[in-house]
Design a protein around this motif. Sequence first.
Motif, short mmCIF file in Angstrom:
data_model
loop_
_atom_site.label_atom_id
_atom_site.label_comp_id
_atom_site.label_asym_id
_atom_site.label_seq_id
_atom_site.Cartn_x
_atom_site.Cartn_y
_atom_site.Cartn_z
N GLY A 1 41.38 41.20 41.17
CA GLY A 1 40.77 41.44 39.87
C GLY A 1 40.80 42.91 39.51
N ALA B 1 41.19 37.68 36.58
CA ALA B 1 39.88 37.37 37.14
C ALA B 1 39.93 36.06 37.91
N SER C 1 36.46 32.37 38.46
CA SER C 1 37.22 31.46 37.60
C SER C 1 37.36 30.10 38.25
#
Lengths: 329, 279
Positions: free
Chosen positions: B132, B138, B142
Motif C-alpha cells: 500500500g 490498498a 480491501s
Amino acid sequence: MTVTAQPAVGKEAPPGAPAPAPRRRPGRVRRIALPYLLLLPALLLELLVHLVPMVIGIVMSFKELTQFYIRDWGAAPWAGFDNYSLSVDFDAPIGKALLHSFFVTCAFTVLSVGLCWLLGTTAAVYMQENFRGRGFLRAVFLVPYALPVYAAVITWAFMFQRDNGLVNHVLHDQLGLTDSPSFWLIGDNSFVALLVVSVWKGWPFAFLIVMAGLQNIPKELYEAAAIDGAGMIQQLRRITMPSLRPVNQVLVLVLFLWTFNDFNTPYVLFGKAAPEAADLISIHIYQSSFVTWNFGTGSAMSVLLLLFLLVVTGVYLILTSRGRRGADA
Amino acid sequence: MAAPRSFVWSRRIFLTLLTGFVLLPVYVMLSSSLKPLEDVSGEFRWVPSGLTIRPYIDIWSTVPLAKYFVNSLIVAGAATVLSVVIAIFAAYGVSRYRFRGKRLFTVTVLSTQMFPGILFLLPLFLIYVNIGNATGIALFGSRIGLILTYLTFSLPFSIWMLIGYFESVPRDLDEAAMVDGNGPLGALFRVVVPAAVPGIVAVAVYAFMTAWGEVLFASVMTNDTTRTLAVGLQGYATQNDVYWNQVMAASLVVSVPVVAGFLLLQRYLVAGLTAGAVK
C-alpha cells in the motif's frame, strides 16, 4: 499411465511445430509441460500466500520490528536472536508468559482432543446399527459443526454470563450447587468454559470420521465373531477398535493441529486478551503482536510454535507408521 | 442380531444427553432472540415472558448487518470459487501425471495445512501495508486482500481433497475420452469433473463454511466498509449494554444459510471428508 496422452498427439500438434521432427515430439514436450501448466496457478498462489509470507515471517523474527517500523519494515534494525532469547527467557515476564501459555495450550489440547474423540467414537459406535431416528440424530449432531464459529461461540459467551447466563441460572438458582453465581469468562473457570465450548464444537468431526471408518468394517467379521460366541464388548475390543486404528491415527492428528492452533474460539469467547487460565498460544501471539505492537517477538514466537508442531507431527507420524508396519507383519 | 436391552437403554441415555448438550445453545439462541431486552438483561429464563420479533427488525439498524452480510458473501464466495477452480487443475495434474517435483508439491500443500493462521497473519499484514505504501494499491482493508488471505487455508485443503477424489475416478474413463479425440483438458472437463461432482461440492461447501466463520484474518484485515459478519457481530455490544436478544437474532440469521446449505449437502461433504481422511 504410459498410454495417457499418446492417442491425442497427432491432433494436438501445435501449428508451428517443425515439420521434419518425428510426429511424437510436440506431444512429448506437451506431455512434460502439461502437469506444470496445470499446477501453475496453484504454484503462484501457494508462493504468494504461503512461501513468501513464511520467508518474510522468518526474516521478521530476526528484526526489531516495533510499531515505529511497521510502515517500512525494511528499515527495522536487525535483532539477531534477541527476539528468540526474549521469548525463551523463562525468568523474564515475556518468556514466562509464553511458557505459561504453552502449558495451558498443551493441557487444553490434550483434554479437548481426548473428550472430542471419546464423545465422537461413543456416539458413532452406538449409531453403527440402524434404529428409528438415527438419520435425524445424525443431522442434529452435525449442527455444531455447521454453525459459524462466531455465532456459536457468542451464544456460549451469553450462556456463561455471570448475571444473565443459563449456566449460573442452572448451577446456582436451580440446582443450588454453587454458593454464589460464578464468573466463567474471567479467572480460573475460564479454562473450563473454553474446554466445554471447544468440545461442543469439535466432537462432531470425530463422530463423522469414526462413523465413516465403521462403515468400512465388513459385516461378516461381526457375524463370524457372533457365531464364535463373542459378546458386544469383545466385538468392540477385537474388531471395532483395531479396525479403526488407521482412521484414528489421522483423526487424532487433525484434531490436535486444529485445537492447538485454534484462535476463533478463545477470541470470540474472551476478546483480545484471554484470561490467564485460558491464554491459548495463538491468542497470546496475536496479543504480543497486535496489542503491544511488537511484531519481531510475535514472529519469533510463531516460528517457535511452527518448529514445535513440525517436531510433534514428525514424531507422531514416525511412531504411528511404525505401529502400522508392526500390525501388518 | 438383536441388541440386548441394557445396550438399547445405555444408548438411549447417552444419545439423549448428547442431543441436549448439542441443542442447548441452539435453544438459547432461538428463545433469547424472541425475548424483549429487559428479559435477556435479567436472570436467565427458560421460558420467555413474552415473545417479540422486534430483535429481528432492530438487528439491521443497530449495526449495518446487511453490509456485513454482503461482504461475507463476496469474500467467502470468491475465496471458494478461486480455490476450487485452481485446485481442480492442480489436482488433475497431480492425480494423472508423473512429473519431477510432484512429491515436493504434495508435501508442501499438505504441510501448509497444519500451520497456524497466526503464522501467515503477521507477514501478510506487513506485506499489505508495505505494498500500500509503495504502490498505493490498498490491499490492506480491501476485500481482495481478505480473499487472498483466505486462500491460505482454503487452497491447500481444496487441492488435497480433490487429489483424493480425482484418484478415485477410474483412469480408464478419461483415457477413453482422449481416445475419442479429446485433449487432456477436454477429458478433465467432460469426464473427470462430472464424475467428481460430489467431491467438488464437498470441497466447495467446506471452503465456504470455513471462510464464512473465519475470525482471525477478518479481525485484522478489514475496515469499516469491508468488515465481515465475524467482526461485525461484535457491534451489538455497546459500552453500556449488550443487546443480547439482537446478538442472538443476528447469530441465527447468519447461521441459517450455512446450516441449511450444510444439511442439504452433508451427504457429499461427509463422503468427501471421509474419502480424504480414511485413505
